[in-house]
Design a protein around this motif. Structure first.
Motif, PDB file in Angstrom:
ATOM      1  N   ILE A   1      44.756  33.252  46.264  1.00 35.68           N
ATOM      2  CA  ILE A   1      44.656  33.409  47.983  1.00 35.68           C
ATOM      3  C   ILE A   1      44.121  31.905  48.395  1.00 35.68           C
ATOM      4  N   MET A   2      43.708  31.062  47.511  1.00 31.54           N
ATOM      5  CA  MET A   2      43.485  29.814  47.911  1.00 31.54           C
ATOM      6  C   MET A   2      44.785  28.981  48.273  1.00 31.54           C
ATOM      7  N   LEU A   3      45.706  29.376  47.126  1.00 31.80           N
ATOM      8  CA  LEU A   3      47.089  28.585  47.217  1.00 31.80           C
ATOM      9  C   LEU A   3      47.749  29.207  48.592  1.00 31.80           C
ATOM     10  N   LYS A   4      47.813  30.341  48.703  1.00 32.16           N
ATOM     11  CA  LYS A   4      48.219  30.814  49.861  1.00 32.16           C
ATOM     12  C   LYS A   4      47.772  30.171  51.281  1.00 32.16           C
ATOM     13  N   VAL A   5      46.494  30.170  50.854  1.00 32.49           N
ATOM     14  CA  VAL A   5      45.930  29.355  52.425  1.00 32.49           C
ATOM     15  C   VAL A   5      46.356  27.886  52.382  1.00 32.49           C
ATOM     16  N   HIS A   6      46.645  27.367  51.355  1.00 31.15           N
ATOM     17  CA  HIS A   6      47.054  26.085  51.356  1.00 31.15           C
ATOM     18  C   HIS A   6      48.511  25.869  51.731  1.00 31.15           C
TER      19      HIS A   6
ATOM     20  N   LYS B   1      36.172  38.548  44.509  1.00 31.73           N
ATOM     21  CA  LYS B   1      37.497  38.237  43.608  1.00 31.73           C
ATOM     22  C   LYS B   1      37.454  37.630  42.395  1.00 31.73           C
ATOM     23  N   ASP B   2      38.107  38.010  41.418  1.00 28.19           N
ATOM     24  CA  ASP B   2      38.247  37.179  39.933  1.00 28.19           C
ATOM     25  C   ASP B   2      38.733  35.961  40.324  1.00 28.19           C
ATOM     26  N   ARG B   3      38.472  35.057  39.566  1.00 29.71           N
ATOM     27  CA  ARG B   3      39.106  33.604  39.787  1.00 29.71           C
ATOM     28  C   ARG B   3      40.569  33.356  39.860  1.00 29.71           C
TER      29      ARG B   3
ATOM     30  N   PHE C   1      36.285  24.674  46.114  1.00 29.11           N
ATOM     31  CA  PHE C   1      35.115  25.236  46.939  1.00 29.11           C
ATOM     32  C   PHE C   1      35.841  26.478  47.516  1.00 29.11           C
ATOM     33  N   VAL C   2      36.965  26.182  47.966  1.00 27.43           N
ATOM     34  CA  VAL C   2      37.412  27.679  48.788  1.00 27.43           C
ATOM     35  C   VAL C   2      37.514  28.701  47.654  1.00 27.43           C
ATOM     36  N   VAL C   3      37.914  28.458  46.432  1.00 27.03           N
ATOM     37  CA  VAL C   3      38.018  29.287  45.372  1.00 27.03           C
ATOM     38  C   VAL C   3      36.693  29.991  45.168  1.00 27.03           C
ATOM     39  N   ALA C   4      35.800  29.137  45.197  1.00 27.12           N
ATOM     40  CA  ALA C   4      34.388  29.581  44.885  1.00 27.12           C
ATOM     41  C   ALA C   4      33.841  30.539  46.173  1.00 27.12           C
ATOM     42  N   ILE C   5      34.028  30.356  47.377  1.00 32.21           N
ATOM     43  CA  ILE C   5      34.027  30.974  48.279  1.00 32.21           C
ATOM     44  C   ILE C   5      34.516  32.396  48.230  1.00 32.21           C
ATOM     45  N   ILE C   6      35.762  32.639  48.070  1.00 34.24           N
ATOM     46  CA  ILE C   6      36.442  33.439  47.725  1.00 34.24           C
ATOM     47  C   ILE C   6      35.884  34.614  46.621  1.00 34.24           C
ATOM     48  N   GLN C   7      35.458  33.999  45.471  1.00 33.93           N
ATOM     49  CA  GLN C   7      34.886  34.817  44.379  1.00 33.93           C
ATOM     50  C   GLN C   7      33.410  35.356  44.906  1.00 33.93           C
ATOM     51  N   GLU C   8      32.777  34.455  45.790  1.00 25.79           N
ATOM     52  CA  GLU C   8      31.348  34.730  45.968  1.00 25.79           C
ATOM     53  C   GLU C   8      31.319  35.899  46.954  1.00 25.79           C
ATOM     54  N   TYR C   9      31.998  35.707  47.993  1.00 21.53           N
ATOM     55  CA  TYR C   9      31.862  36.513  49.458  1.00 21.53           C
ATOM     56  C   TYR C   9      32.747  37.571  49.412  1.00 21.53           C
ATOM     57  N   PHE C  10      33.923  37.550  48.488  1.00 20.38           N
ATOM     58  CA  PHE C  10      35.247  38.668  48.678  1.00 20.38           C
ATOM     59  C   PHE C  10      35.118  39.337  47.016  1.00 20.38           C
TER      60      PHE C  10
END
Length: 104
Positions: A59-64, A51-53, A40-49
């Motif tokens: 970015i998601m892994l950095k958040v994690h 970014k490619d997958r 879900f976090v990956v999808a949010i980043i792709q949609e609103y920012f």
């Protein structure tokens, strides 16, 4: 503004240029939680920012790993809008994902 000297010649004074500072920029951050699915976090980043997958996954892994990750740097109004969009989407999906902005 024009004035005349003793000989009647018109003199033009130059106005001092004011130094214009660029507006402050804000970074938009996602914060880690133990409940929001990584996908879900990956999808949010792709949609609103936009970014490619692969970038979104990094970015998601950095958040994690680090507890937070930066998704982008924007002028204040745009950053605020992105935060609101992410929070609204997450709440509608039933996730506690947190998104904040900080001055860069």
């Amino acid at each position: 503004m024009a004035t005349k000297d003793d000989n009647g010649t018109a003199l033009v004074q130059r106005e001092q240029k004011q130094e214009v500072k660029p507006p402050p920029m804000y970074q938009v951050l996602l914060l880690n939680d133990d409940y929001t699915p990584m996908e879900f976090v990956v999808a949010i980043i792709q949609e609103y920012f936009n970014k490619d997958r692969e970038t979104a996954t990094q970015i998601m892994l950095k958040v994690h790993r680090d507890g937070k990750g930066m998704c982008g740097i924007y002028p204040k109004d745009i950053a605020c809008t992105k935060v609101e969009l992410v929070l609204t989407h997450a709440r509608k999906a039933g996730h506690p994902l947190q998104c904040v902005m900080e001055e860069a």
